[in-house]
Design an enzyme around this catalytic site. Structure first.
Site, PDB file in Angstrom:
ATOM      1  N   CYS A 166      -6.227  10.263  10.267  1.00 15.29           N
ATOM      2  CA  CYS A 166      -6.781  11.605   9.448  1.00 15.29           C
ATOM      3  C   CYS A 166      -8.114  12.161   9.950  1.00 15.29           C
ATOM      4  CB  CYS A 166      -6.905  11.170   7.853  1.00 15.29           C
ATOM      5  SG  CYS A 166      -7.676  12.426   6.913  1.00 15.29           S
ATOM      6  N   SER A 217      -8.553  15.829  -4.458  1.00 15.84           N
ATOM      7  CA  SER A 217      -9.651  14.767  -4.454  1.00 15.84           C
ATOM      8  C   SER A 217     -11.041  15.362  -4.421  1.00 15.84           C
ATOM      9  CB  SER A 217      -9.526  14.104  -3.129  1.00 15.84           C
ATOM     10  OG  SER A 217      -8.192  13.647  -2.894  1.00 15.84           O
ATOM     11  N   LEU A 218     -11.797  15.471  -5.564  1.00 17.20           N
ATOM     12  CA  LEU A 218     -12.890  16.294  -5.888  1.00 17.20           C
ATOM     13  C   LEU A 218     -13.973  15.243  -5.352  1.00 17.20           C
ATOM     14  CD1 LEU A 218     -13.635  19.114  -6.854  1.00 17.20           C
ATOM     15  CD2 LEU A 218     -14.228  18.273  -8.837  1.00 17.20           C
ATOM     16  N   ASN A 219     -14.018  13.967  -6.146  1.00 20.37           N
ATOM     17  CA  ASN A 219     -14.929  12.860  -5.764  1.00 20.37           C
ATOM     18  C   ASN A 219     -16.564  13.265  -6.283  1.00 20.37           C
ATOM     19  OD1 ASN A 219     -12.723  11.607  -5.280  1.00 20.37           O
ATOM     20  ND2 ASN A 219     -12.782  11.951  -2.951  1.00 20.37           N
ATOM     21  N   GLU A 252       1.844   3.988   6.955  1.00 22.01           N
ATOM     22  CA  GLU A 252       2.175   2.954   6.039  1.00 22.01           C
ATOM     23  C   GLU A 252       2.492   3.912   4.469  1.00 22.01           C
ATOM     24  OE1 GLU A 252      -0.579  -0.707   6.774  1.00 22.01           O
ATOM     25  OE2 GLU A 252      -1.747   0.762   5.650  1.00 22.01           O
ATOM     26  N   SER A 280      -1.489  15.887  -2.514  1.00 12.62           N
ATOM     27  CA  SER A 280      -2.796  15.577  -2.937  1.00 12.62           C
ATOM     28  C   SER A 280      -3.572  16.054  -1.585  1.00 12.62           C
ATOM     29  CB  SER A 280      -2.955  14.179  -3.057  1.00 12.62           C
ATOM     30  OG  SER A 280      -4.420  13.854  -3.177  1.00 12.62           O
ATOM     31  N   CYS A 310       4.530   6.423  -2.591  1.00 16.60           N
ATOM     32  CA  CYS A 310       3.205   7.050  -2.104  1.00 16.60           C
ATOM     33  C   CYS A 310       3.445   7.184  -0.429  1.00 16.60           C
ATOM     34  CB  CYS A 310       1.924   6.296  -2.129  1.00 16.60           C
ATOM     35  SG  CYS A 310       0.654   6.796  -1.605  1.00 16.60           S
ATOM     36  N   CYS A 336      -5.447   2.969  -2.963  1.00 18.49           N
ATOM     37  CA  CYS A 336      -5.871   4.439  -2.731  1.00 18.49           C
ATOM     38  C   CYS A 336      -7.037   4.195  -1.468  1.00 18.49           C
ATOM     39  CB  CYS A 336      -6.753   4.978  -3.570  1.00 18.49           C
ATOM     40  SG  CYS A 336      -5.504   5.682  -4.916  1.00 18.49           S
ATOM     41  N   CYS A 340     -13.756  11.205   5.365  1.00 17.29           N
ATOM     42  CA  CYS A 340     -13.999  11.091   4.058  1.00 17.29           C
ATOM     43  C   CYS A 340     -14.880   9.495   4.116  1.00 17.29           C
ATOM     44  CB  CYS A 340     -13.174  10.967   2.901  1.00 17.29           C
ATOM     45  SG  CYS A 340     -12.427  12.732   2.676  1.00 17.29           S
ATOM     46  N   CYS A 352     -13.078   6.185   2.779  1.00 22.71           N
ATOM     47  CA  CYS A 352     -11.727   5.864   2.885  1.00 22.71           C
ATOM     48  C   CYS A 352     -11.445   5.350   4.365  1.00 22.71           C
ATOM     49  CB  CYS A 352     -11.100   7.468   3.045  1.00 22.71           C
ATOM     50  SG  CYS A 352      -9.279   7.323   3.051  1.00 22.71           S
ATOM     51  N   GLY A 367      -3.487  10.675   5.721  1.00 25.30           N
ATOM     52  CA  GLY A 367      -3.538  11.862   6.287  1.00 25.30           C
ATOM     53  C   GLY A 367      -3.734  13.015   5.340  1.00 25.30           C
ATOM     54  N   GLU A 368      -4.191  13.973   5.550  1.00 24.99           N
ATOM     55  CA  GLU A 368      -4.387  15.601   4.937  1.00 24.99           C
ATOM     56  C   GLU A 368      -2.967  16.240   4.809  1.00 24.99           C
ATOM     57  OE1 GLU A 368      -6.274  16.485   2.501  1.00 24.99           O
ATOM     58  OE2 GLU A 368      -4.976  18.413   2.688  1.00 24.99           O
ATOM     59  N   ASN A 388     -12.081   1.244  -4.210  1.00 26.57           N
ATOM     60  CA  ASN A 388     -11.481  -0.023  -3.637  1.00 26.57           C
ATOM     61  C   ASN A 388     -12.312  -0.085  -2.179  1.00 26.57           C
ATOM     62  OD1 ASN A 388      -9.335  -0.301  -5.416  1.00 26.57           O
ATOM     63  ND2 ASN A 388      -8.419   1.463  -4.534  1.00 26.57           N
TER      64      ASN A 388
HETATM   65  N1  SAH Z   1      -6.275  13.572   2.208  1.00 23.47           N
HETATM   66  C1  SAH Z   1      -5.343  13.615   0.923  1.00 23.47           C
HETATM   67  C2  SAH Z   1      -4.381  12.664   0.477  1.00 23.47           C
HETATM   68  C3  SAH Z   1      -4.891  11.253   0.548  1.00 23.47           C
HETATM   69  S1  SAH Z   1      -5.016  10.730  -1.105  1.00 23.47           S
HETATM   70  C4  SAH Z   1      -6.481  13.770  -0.174  1.00 23.47           C
HETATM   71  O1  SAH Z   1      -7.720  13.404   0.145  1.00 23.47           O
HETATM   72  O2  SAH Z   1      -6.281  13.974  -1.281  1.00 23.47           O
HETATM   73  C5  SAH Z   1      -5.891   9.356  -1.074  1.00 23.47           C
HETATM   74  C6  SAH Z   1      -6.695   9.150  -2.332  1.00 23.47           C
HETATM   75  O3  SAH Z   1      -7.248   7.981  -2.474  1.00 23.47           O
HETATM   76  C7  SAH Z   1      -7.734  10.407  -2.360  1.00 23.47           C
HETATM   77  O4  SAH Z   1      -7.838  10.994  -3.798  1.00 23.47           O
HETATM   78  C8  SAH Z   1      -9.049   9.581  -2.151  1.00 23.47           C
HETATM   79  O5  SAH Z   1      -9.972  10.148  -2.891  1.00 23.47           O
HETATM   80  C9  SAH Z   1      -8.821   8.237  -2.729  1.00 23.47           C
HETATM   81  N2  SAH Z   1      -9.398   7.247  -1.687  1.00 23.47           N
HETATM   82  C10 SAH Z   1      -9.823   7.225  -0.672  1.00 23.47           C
HETATM   83  N3  SAH Z   1     -10.493   5.986  -0.281  1.00 23.47           N
HETATM   84  C11 SAH Z   1     -10.752   5.373  -1.259  1.00 23.47           C
HETATM   85  C12 SAH Z   1     -11.105   4.089  -1.619  1.00 23.47           C
HETATM   86  N4  SAH Z   1     -11.566   3.382  -0.822  1.00 23.47           N
HETATM   87  N5  SAH Z   1     -11.013   3.695  -2.796  1.00 23.47           N
HETATM   88  C13 SAH Z   1     -10.252   4.532  -3.974  1.00 23.47           C
HETATM   89  N6  SAH Z   1      -9.917   5.562  -3.563  1.00 23.47           N
HETATM   90  C14 SAH Z   1      -9.981   6.167  -2.502  1.00 23.47           C
END
Ligand code: SAH
Length: 373
Positions: A107, A209-211, A87, A187, A100, A328, A111, A114, A155-156, A285
């Site tokens: 992936c 994506s630190l989180n 997608e 990213s 995007c 996201c 995470c 995700c 994907g990463e 989300n």
């Molecule tokens: N694998 C890469 C590229 C994916 S980017 C990465 O991790 O950066 C996808 C982005 O969406 C990341 O910043 C991730 O932290 C965020 N993300 C993943 N699941 C999410 C969710 N359920 N709600 C909001 N953001 C989310």
């Protein structure tokens, strides 16, 4: 058969041996003008086109589905040659569009928040499968001004390093679609050893994506932290060579009760110290079956406010496309057919996004049928 969409300019030139300029011409047709068939290439002799056609094609993935959100965001599902679905999301901004793109089918990072992670890892995308996600919209919607590309789909990207890097090279080529390097963002969840290489190989912008600012919390939600602890990641980011006045985007998904407290934001500001960074806050989300909840609005605002009083620019990402699971972390076209029942799936996602009525149009079995294998 060679898919011309897999070749960069040098490879196309090499294809023509002692007439490299012919390769240059074809590159301009394929990538600069997004030609779909060799027949369009009017300045190339017919005989030569016929010879090329014996070994080469221009082969785009098929559009399996396209859905539009009430906010104008558009999610496109592509069916690849092996039947897999990926997608992409087209995001309308004020005066331009962002695309995007996905870099892998599924992936491997796992995470917990995700949706794509639930698919597991299936395979890397070919260069043609990556660039098509940009060229297809360029061809189909010539009236839209597509300006930004973000590798934030499925994907990463740093685990499909060579293909992502080559795709960036093609997409920024002066004879190709000519995207600005600074308007392409890669990213990553933080594949530490690849970060150094990335800064040497490309001028694309970096998002991480630190989180979480605490190693234990990050380990819980992002298993990759076990391999690359937060301290190593932060060290690699500090060493990351940035062009003048550029900053690293720090993405931070706010999850209720997990990483959204005042203590979390203080810790975040602390670990960002000395880093040229801006922070992108993304309220979590939800997706069907996930264990986490969206943060409280007040917690989001407090978190943002705290960052505003720090040296870092903060952006609260206004989520787009949640009603079609295009936001996201909501992309997982490949798992929609997992036998749970497509109608239940969409009913649940509609409930989550609070848009049950609008959503009913998406339960048209004809449209949804494409998600089934
Ligand atoms: N694998 C890469 C590229 C994916 S980017 C990465 O991790 O950066 C996808 C982005 O969406 C990341 O910043 C991730 O932290 C965020 N993300 C993943 N699941 C999410 C969710 N359920 N709600 C909001 N953001 C989310």
């Amino acid at each position: 058969m060679i898919n011309l969409l897999d070749l960069d300019k040098e490879q196309m030139k090499a294809l023509f041996g002692d007439r490299p300029y012919r390769g240059g011409q074809i590159f301009r047709w394929v990538f600069g003008r997004a030609a779909g068939v060799l027949g369009e290439m009017t300045d190339i002799p017919k005989r030569l086109r016929e010879d090329v056609a014996k070994i080469c094609t221009i082969s785009y993935p098929e559009v399996a589905d396209s859905q539009e959100s009430s906010d104008g965001t558009q999610k496109i599902a592509y069916r690849l040659s092996d039947g897999r679905i990926i997608e992409s999301v087209l995001i309308p901004e004020k005066d331009h569009w962002s695309i995007c793109v996905s870099s892998q089918v599924g992936c491997a990072m796992g995470c917990r928040f995700c949706f794509t992670a639930t698919m597991g890892f299936i395979r890397n995308l070919e260069v043609s499968e990556i660039v098509s996600q940009v060229l297809h919209p360029l061809r189909t919607y010539p009236e839209r001004s597509f300006r930004n590309i973000v590798f934030m789909g499925m994907g990463e990207p740093l685990l499909n390093y060579n293909n992502v890097n080559k795709a960036v090279r093609i997409l920024t080529d002066v004879d190709g679609p000519q995207f600005s390097k600074r308007r392409i963002t890669v990213s990553t969840c933080g594949i530490v050893p690849r970060l150094k290489r990335l800064s040497q190989d490309t001028e694309a912008a970096l998002a991480v994506s630190l989180n979480a600012a605490d190693n234990a919390v990050r380990q819980r939600i992002m298993p990759i932290t076990r391999k690359y602890p937060l301290t190593d990641l932060m060290e690699a980011l500090r060493a990351y060579q940035l062009p003048n006045r550029r900053r690293i985007t720090i993405e931070y998904v706010l999850i209720r009760g997990v990483n959204d407290s005042p203590k979390d934001v203080r810790e975040l500001i602390r670990i960002l110290h000395g880093l040229k960074a801006k922070v992108n806050l993304i309220p979590f989300n939800p997706w069907p079956g996930c264990e986490f909840q969206a943060p409280d609005q007040r917690a989001v605002l407090a978190f943002e406010e705290h960052l505003k009083n720090s040296p870092y620019t903060v952006m609260l990402r206004k989520e787009k496309g949640t009603d079609i699971l295009a936001a996201c972390g909501q992309l997982a076209g490949g798992v929609i057919h997992d036998g749970q029942g497509i109608d239940r799936f969409f009913a649940e996602s509609a409930k989550l996004s609070g848009k049950a009525e609008e959503h009913s149009s998406h339960t048209d079995p004809h449209i949804l049928g494409v998600h089934r294998r």
